[in-house]
Motif scaffolding. Structure first.
Motif, mmCIF file in Angstrom:
data_model
loop_
_atom_site.group_PDB
_atom_site.id
_atom_site.type_symbol
_atom_site.label_atom_id
_atom_site.label_comp_id
_atom_site.label_asym_id
_atom_site.label_seq_id
_atom_site.Cartn_x
_atom_site.Cartn_y
_atom_site.Cartn_z
ATOM 1 N N SER A 120 1.011 0.606 -5.085
ATOM 2 C CA SER A 120 -0.333 0.578 -4.483
ATOM 3 C C SER A 120 -0.628 1.881 -3.735
ATOM 4 O O SER A 120 -1.753 2.106 -3.317
ATOM 5 N N HIS A 121 0.373 2.718 -3.553
ATOM 6 C CA HIS A 121 0.212 3.970 -2.797
ATOM 7 C C HIS A 121 -0.880 4.840 -3.444
ATOM 8 O O HIS A 121 -0.784 5.195 -4.608
ATOM 9 N N MET A 122 -1.894 5.182 -2.666
ATOM 10 C CA MET A 122 -3.039 5.909 -3.227
ATOM 11 C C MET A 122 -2.705 7.355 -3.591
ATOM 12 O O MET A 122 -3.445 8.019 -4.307
ATOM 13 N N ASP A 123 -1.603 7.885 -3.047
ATOM 14 C CA ASP A 123 -1.284 9.291 -3.299
ATOM 15 C C ASP A 123 -0.273 9.444 -4.439
ATOM 16 O O ASP A 123 0.262 10.521 -4.640
ATOM 17 N N ASP B 116 -6.941 12.708 -1.256
ATOM 18 C CA ASP B 116 -7.864 12.902 -2.383
ATOM 19 C C ASP B 116 -9.172 12.137 -2.185
ATOM 20 O O ASP B 116 -10.198 12.493 -2.764
ATOM 21 N N TYR B 117 -9.127 11.050 -1.405
ATOM 22 C CA TYR B 117 -10.300 10.184 -1.311
ATOM 23 C C TYR B 117 -11.031 10.351 0.017
ATOM 24 O O TYR B 117 -11.816 9.503 0.414
ATOM 25 N N GLY C 138 -2.650 -2.202 4.573
ATOM 26 C CA GLY C 138 -1.235 -2.115 4.212
ATOM 27 C C GLY C 138 -0.980 -1.143 3.076
ATOM 28 O O GLY C 138 0.152 -1.015 2.625
ATOM 29 N N ILE C 139 -2.026 -0.468 2.617
ATOM 30 C CA ILE C 139 -1.853 0.447 1.481
ATOM 31 C C ILE C 139 -1.885 1.896 1.971
ATOM 32 O O ILE C 139 -2.812 2.297 2.678
ATOM 33 N N TYR C 140 -0.866 2.676 1.596
ATOM 34 C CA TYR C 140 -0.826 4.079 1.983
ATOM 35 C C TYR C 140 -1.953 4.840 1.295
ATOM 36 O O TYR C 140 -2.212 4.644 0.111
ATOM 37 N N GLN C 141 -2.619 5.736 2.061
ATOM 38 C CA GLN C 141 -3.819 6.412 1.560
ATOM 39 C C GLN C 141 -3.531 7.833 1.076
ATOM 40 O O GLN C 141 -2.477 8.385 1.343
ATOM 41 N N SER C 142 -4.510 8.395 0.360
ATOM 42 C CA SER C 142 -4.359 9.750 -0.149
ATOM 43 C C SER C 142 -5.524 10.615 0.313
ATOM 44 O O SER C 142 -6.671 10.149 0.347
ATOM 45 N N THR D 159 4.670 -1.401 -2.540
ATOM 46 C CA THR D 159 4.328 -0.216 -1.745
ATOM 47 C C THR D 159 4.127 0.988 -2.651
ATOM 48 O O THR D 159 3.156 1.735 -2.523
ATOM 49 N N LYS E 195 -4.913 2.317 6.356
ATOM 50 C CA LYS E 195 -3.548 1.849 6.066
ATOM 51 C C LYS E 195 -3.188 0.644 6.942
ATOM 52 O O LYS E 195 -2.640 -0.356 6.466
ATOM 53 N N ARG F 135 9.655 0.587 3.228
ATOM 54 C CA ARG F 135 8.307 1.112 2.922
ATOM 55 C C ARG F 135 8.134 2.524 3.465
ATOM 56 O O ARG F 135 7.511 3.377 2.845
#
Lengths: 308, 293
Positions: free
Chosen positions: B221-224, A303-304, A297-301, B218, A293, B45
């Motif tokens: 692009s949020h992966m969750d 799941d990955y 800058g991208i929020y992660q999950s 934000t 992150k 964000r």
């Protein structure tokens, strides 16, 4: 060195007068560690440092060779899609899994730590505890995480606990000894401080908060009290003792707060995995997600990322 | 002595609670005459992150509730909204909607919630299928919720648009975060109070106020977040949402309808945010040429 320490400390045990702990003062000081503003670049460094300090842990009755194998793989392949990350410091397992973990980790540089002395309760006769430890050392454990007899400690039999730690230290040989105080069962910060002093004088290389089986575990108040014991001992003798908070540290934010605390209480010398560790099972994934992150800058999950 | 009226503070709705924005920022909402009527949180964000976290946490429990129970809770939302009709009509008027139109909007919104409440335990029966296959398998397909959905509420209505895009999403067992209309945000937060008093578990619906432009990247692009429902009309924002959605292959559903019309609600809006799961179950084809029975 440990031999000398033991003799001196046995002589001085009654004289080691642990200071009383001002609980309100501790809480205020700890609250202040949590308000430090950390700039992005330092945060990223702190996160990577946290990763390298993790003792990836699985201590369950249901542990299988498969589970340990998976965890060992994870220990040195934290995130293959993201090169340049450190490995964790060690994996922490039951004695029966030591030889297997050792084989899995061969040349990876990741150490194998084994709990011992009838973990987690510590309610076993002395010779069983010694055999337990000797078995783990013979199987190749680089580090031993022992539990103290909290029952004896609370009953005021400090000499018993002291002798217990000292005898286990002798069996450890070259393996580093971490002494688990199980602070959740010690009830007060005064007891935590007393147990820390006791463990340090009896020959502990590391003092560790908890088994992870009891709540509360590694609260910042408890860790701070133990860090102060380490600091006072270092100021008196010049000997460094390591610190390992374990249990309940599952977010990178909490990990960073701990690092701030270590830096401000003990200084930079302790900011490496030789002297500071996190005992955790789910912290690694959260730190990985935060690192990615911070960089993208991208929020992660989750799941990955690998399942713990 | 004249009484001083207590004005409502419009805050966010995250995880079943009403926090202020983490950023401490706000914008002044004005009525048609240019008089300020409320201060509205300008979400950041981090508020999006917190809302997404709350929604993810709530997903397990909400998606595993029985469809019948979900229907009951949605119906309860309609009941609660019915009891606060006057408040919503007044808020709509404060935002420049005429009285007759405002009354109609609230009524349609209530009926629409009842409509989706009814579908909760029926859409899967109607839309699932048993598929003919050329082997001795019982092969069937059923719908399951896709996960956490990010919703951009329609801009030109305060209540009805929000309700219309939100209800099909939660009726199907998803959890969501909703970005309220920028110029007409009042009803969104008051609607959060309705949700709060309706047995809807905290975190199933999270409502943020602020600007689409600032938060779109934000959120998308949020992966969750597993799907985006876009009810706005800004083609540039939509384009960037679609591009960002590629990172974890989110569904992007564009909803552009006249929400007052009866045909702006339908069963298929529920399966927009569903995944179709197909199961192959070995079975003996009794009476068939190769069967031993």
């Amino acid at each position: 060195m440990s031999q000398t320490r033991k003799t001196i400390s046995k002589f001085n045990l009654q004289m080691v007068d642990s200071p009383a702990i001002d609980k309100v003062g501790v809480e205020e000081r700890v609250a202040r560690f949590q308000t430090r503003s950390i700039k992005n670049e330092s945060k990223l460094q702190g996160l990577k440092m946290s990763l390298s300090m993790i003792d990836l842990t699985t201590l369950e009755g249901k542990d299988t060779p498969g589970k340990v194998k998976q965890m060992c793989y994870k220990a040195h392949h934290l995130c293959d899609t993201h090169p340049g990350l450190p490995t964790v410091a060690a994996v922490c397992v039951y004695p029966s899994m030591v030889a297997f973990a050792k084989k899995e980790l061969k040349d990876s540089g990741v150490k194998v730590a084994s709990v011992s002395t009838a973990f987690p309760s510590g309610q076993a006769p002395m010779d069983v505890k010694l055999l337990d430890t000797r078995f783990a050392v013979d199987e190749g454990a680089d580090e031993i995480d022992m539990v103290i007899s909290r029952g004896k400690f609370l009953a005021g039999e400090y000499s018993f606990v002291f002798d217990e730690i000292a005898s286990i230290k002798e069996v450890c040989g070259n393996a580093r000894l971490k002494v688990i105080l199980e602070t959740g069962e010690l009830a007060t910060l005064d007891n935590v401080r007393k147990a820390s002093d006791l463990a340090i004088h009896a020959g502990a290389d590391f003092i560790k908060t908890s088994t992870g089986k009891i709540q509360p575990a590694a609260t910042m108040q408890v860790t701070y009290t133990m860090l102060m014991a380490i600091k006072d001992y270092f100021d008196k003798t010049g000997i460094m003792i390591g610190m390992k908070p374990a249990g309940g540290i599952s977010t990178s934010k909490l990990a960073l707060h701990n690092l701030v605390m270590v830096k401000e209480v003990l200084g930079d010398a302790w900011l490496n995995n030789e002297w500071f560790r996190f005992g955790a099972s789910s912290l690694a994934n959260d730190v990985l997600m935060q690192i990615i992150k911070s960089e993208t800058g991208i929020y992660q999950s989750s799941d990955y990322f690998s399942i713990d | 002595m004249a009484r001083i009226e207590i004005l409502k503070t419009y805050k966010l709705f995250i995880g079943g609670q009403f926090p202020r924005t983490e950023s401490g920022r706000f914008y002044a909402l004005k009525n048609t005459k240019g008089t300020p009527i409320a201060n509205i949180c300008l979400s950041s964000r981090k508020d999006v992150r917190n809302a997404a976290q709350a929604a993810r946490k709530a997903f397990g429990g909400w998606s595993e509730k029985t469809a019948f129970n979900r229907g009951q809770i949605l119906y309860r939302i309609a009941e609660m909204l019915e009891g606060r009709r006057d408040q919503f009509i007044a808020e709509l008027q404060a935002q420049g909607v005429g009285k007759a139109k405002a009354e109609k909007e609230v009524e349609i919104a209530i009926d629409r919630i009842v409509y989706y409440a009814g579908w909760c335990d029926k859409y899967n029966q109607v839309l699932s299928a048993v598929n003919p296959v050329s082997s001795s398998h019982f092969n069937f397909s059923v719908y399951e919720p896709t996960g956490v959905v990010g919703i951009f509420a329609p801009q030109n209505t305060s209540l009805l648009g929000l309700v219309s895009v939100l209800m099909p999403v939660i009726a199907g067992g998803n959890t969501c975060l909703v970005l309220a209309s920028e110029n007409m945000p009042l009803c969104a937060i008051t609607f959060a109070e309705v949700l709060h008093s309706s047995d809807l578990p905290g975190g199933v619906v999270n409502i943020l106020t602020g600007t689409n432009k600032e938060l779109a990247d934000t959120l998308s692009s949020h992966m969750d977040i597993n799907a985006i429902v876009y009810g706005g009309e800004d083609s540039e924002i939509l384009k960037s949402i679609q591009e960002n959605a590629v990172s974890n292959i989110k569904r992007v559903i564009v909803q552009k309808k006249d929400w007052v019309k009866p045909d702006s609600q339908d069963l298929y809006m529920i399966i927009d945010t569903q995944e179709l799961k197909t199961t192959w179950h070995p079975i003996e084809n009794i009476g068939g040429a190769t069967s031993s029975y």
